[in-house]
Write an enzyme that holds these catalytic residues in place. Structure first.
Site, mmCIF file in Angstrom:
data_model
loop_
_atom_site.group_PDB
_atom_site.id
_atom_site.type_symbol
_atom_site.label_atom_id
_atom_site.label_comp_id
_atom_site.label_asym_id
_atom_site.label_seq_id
_atom_site.Cartn_x
_atom_site.Cartn_y
_atom_site.Cartn_z
ATOM 1 N N GLN A 1 -1.775 2.662 9.948
ATOM 2 C CA GLN A 1 -0.524 2.732 9.181
ATOM 3 C C GLN A 1 0.534 3.558 9.917
ATOM 4 O O GLN A 1 1.737 3.301 9.773
ATOM 5 C CB GLN A 1 -0.774 3.342 7.794
ATOM 6 N N ARG B 1 -7.883 -0.873 -6.423
ATOM 7 C CA ARG B 1 -8.122 0.302 -5.552
ATOM 8 C C ARG B 1 -8.301 1.535 -6.456
ATOM 9 O O ARG B 1 -7.560 1.693 -7.425
ATOM 10 C CB ARG B 1 -6.969 0.530 -4.567
ATOM 11 N N ARG C 1 0.871 -1.186 0.000
ATOM 12 C CA ARG C 1 0.000 0.000 0.000
ATOM 13 C C ARG C 1 0.901 1.227 0.000
ATOM 14 O O ARG C 1 2.117 1.143 0.159
ATOM 15 C CB ARG C 1 -1.005 0.001 1.167
ATOM 16 N N GLY C 2 0.237 2.388 -0.146
ATOM 17 C CA GLY C 2 0.992 3.615 -0.392
ATOM 18 C C GLY C 2 1.041 3.797 -1.900
ATOM 19 O O GLY C 2 1.384 2.857 -2.648
ATOM 20 N N ALA C 3 0.693 5.003 -2.369
ATOM 21 C CA ALA C 3 0.457 5.194 -3.804
ATOM 22 C C ALA C 3 1.623 4.743 -4.687
ATOM 23 O O ALA C 3 1.425 3.951 -5.625
ATOM 24 C CB ALA C 3 0.096 6.655 -4.061
ATOM 25 N N ASP D 1 -2.144 10.397 -2.440
ATOM 26 C CA ASP D 1 -2.552 9.370 -3.400
ATOM 27 C C ASP D 1 -2.891 9.951 -4.755
ATOM 28 O O ASP D 1 -2.834 9.260 -5.767
ATOM 29 C CB ASP D 1 -3.745 8.589 -2.861
ATOM 30 N N ASN E 1 -5.403 12.263 0.286
ATOM 31 C CA ASN E 1 -4.477 11.448 1.084
ATOM 32 C C ASN E 1 -5.305 10.731 2.146
ATOM 33 O O ASN E 1 -6.523 10.930 2.250
ATOM 34 C CB ASN E 1 -3.380 12.323 1.705
ATOM 35 N N LYS E 2 -4.651 9.898 2.929
ATOM 36 C CA LYS E 2 -5.324 9.074 3.928
ATOM 37 C C LYS E 2 -6.324 9.884 4.752
ATOM 38 O O LYS E 2 -6.042 11.006 5.162
ATOM 39 C CB LYS E 2 -4.253 8.454 4.844
HETATM 40 O O1 MRU Z 1 -4.575 3.161 2.298
HETATM 41 P P1 MRU Z 1 -3.106 3.375 2.148
HETATM 42 O O2 MRU Z 1 -2.298 2.862 3.296
HETATM 43 O O3 MRU Z 1 -2.606 2.868 0.824
HETATM 44 O O4 MRU Z 1 -2.948 4.963 2.145
HETATM 45 C C1 MRU Z 1 -1.669 5.495 1.947
HETATM 46 C C2 MRU Z 1 -1.593 6.951 2.068
HETATM 47 O O5 MRU Z 1 -2.566 7.626 2.277
HETATM 48 C C3 MRU Z 1 -0.247 7.570 1.829
HETATM 49 O O6 MRU Z 1 -0.110 8.748 2.586
HETATM 50 C C4 MRU Z 1 -0.085 7.912 0.342
HETATM 51 O O7 MRU Z 1 -0.362 6.811 -0.449
HETATM 52 C C5 MRU Z 1 1.263 8.431 0.038
HETATM 53 S S1 MRU Z 1 2.494 7.166 0.057
HETATM 54 C C6 MRU Z 1 3.976 7.866 -0.333
#
Ligand code: MRU
Length: 348
Positions: free
Chosen positions: A205, A98, A55-57, A246, A256-257
């Site tokens: 996270q 996703r 996970r993470g973009a 994201d 973002n999250k």
């Molecule tokens: O649901 P997730 O854990 O994939 O969400 C991730 C985030 O919101 C991160 O802040 C974002 O993807 C940036 S990662 C460099």
């Protein structure tokens, strides 16, 4: 400093790229177990993205590209047009995993284009070319993260404390991270930087991943529950907020999250700078404003029965958007591999 590489292409022979497979840290097991998932199976890769093993973009983009390359190399096809069909159907399926992180679609589009542009190659050559492209996406992401860290570190003074939300660190990218990269780079430069990490409900996270990777790398990190950020800011403990993204719309509205928007409002109320750090692959210049960004909705159980403990009565409904959109007017600046800008247009 320790290097964390959460996702890599592994050659089966140890020499030629193909055949090979993807190896990724299973992030759902952290912080108690460091377990790797090794696979070239489409369902496993789709599921790994869906349930946040990866996970993470940026990491999602790398996983999708490597996953596609790993899946299609096993395709039992006799001709390049048949392999191209397999690339297309695999990419279309991975794209359903996703919706919010634009890096997923960016990486899959790039893999589709490389396949189309190399349609003249034979099947074996085309499989090799796709594996090479996926590895290049990984390596370029690592380089972009390093550059983001160098630009971002210029904003950090010795002794500063950064607040971050979710995990936009090494685990969320190919290496080093986006929001955490300046902290790693500034530390390499000899500055002492401390971090407050929001725990980031419901999937934690911040607690499980950000606190894990920073402490693995010897960075001073303090975990707070999400609802403590205002008090911590009021007490004067935070110099800067740095978060990842994201998807950043052309006008700068930033997904973002979930919870990031609230942190941005708090930062504005306490006069604390709020920076968004992301590689250019996260900037979606085709989407004009945040209103056009799709927001993923997650299932009830992640909130109602997080980590195996039921905390919500069955009669209560649960609403769980995974992301929110911070309006551009709350953002002090954007940092990508090209530099620091007040708006995306300054650095894209
Ligand atoms: O649901 P997730 O854990 O994939 O969400 C991730 C985030 O919101 C991160 O802040 C974002 O993807 C940036 S990662 C460099």
């Amino acid at each position: 400093m320790k290097t964390i590489r959460p996702i890599e292409w592994i050659s089966d022979s140890g020499e030629a790229l193909v055949p090979g497979h993807v190896r990724m840290i299973d992030q759902t097991k952290l912080p108690t177990e460091l377990v790797y998932l090794e696979t070239s199976d489409l369902d496993e890769i789709w599921d790994a993205i869906k349930v946040l093993k990866v996970r993470g973009a940026p990491a999602i983009g790398v996983a999708a590209a490597m996953g596609l390359a790993a899946v299609v190399q096993h395709a039992e096809v006799g001709t390049s047009p048949e392999l191209l069909n397999c690339v297309k159907s695999t990419a279309d399926h991975l794209a359903t995993s996703r919706p919010t992180a634009v890096n997923l679609f960016w990486a899959l589009d790039r893999m589709r284009s490389v396949a189309d542009d190399n349609a003249h190659l034979d099947v074996a050559e085309l499989k090799e070319r796709l594996a090479a492209e996926a590895s290049a996406i990984r390596d370029e992401d690592a380089a972009m993260c390093r550059a983001i860290g160098e630009h971002g570190a210029s904003l950090l003074k010795d002794g500063d404390t950064v607040l971050t939300h979710c995990n936009a660190g090494a685990l969320a990218t190919a290496e080093l991270g986006t929001a955490l990269s300046p902290i790693y780079v500034a530390t390499e430069q000899g500055k002492t930087i401390s971090v407050f990490a929001d725990e980031t409900r419901p999937l934690l996270q911040g607690a499980r991943l950000t606190a894990w990777e920073l402490s693995e790398c010897g960075i001073d990190v303090t975990l707070i529950c999400d609802n403590m950020a205002a008090q911590v800011m009021k007490e004067g403990r935070i110099d800067t907020v740095m978060v990842g993204s994201d998807r950043i719309a052309a006008n700068g509205d930033t997904a973002n999250k979930i919870g990031t928007y609230g942190v941005a409002l708090l930062a504005r109320a306490h006069n604390i700078p709020f920076y968004v750090l992301a590689p250019s692959s996260t900037f979606d210049m085709k989407t004009a404003t945040g209103d056009g960004i799709p927001i993923e909705q997650r299932g009830r159980e992640e909130v109602a029965c997080g980590f195996g403990r039921r905390t919500v009565p069955d009669a209560a409904k649960v609403y769980s958007p995974a992301f929110d959109v911070t309006p551009v007017n709350l953002i002090t600046g954007f940092i990508n591999e090209n530099g620091i800008g007040a708006t995306p247009a300054d650095i894209m």
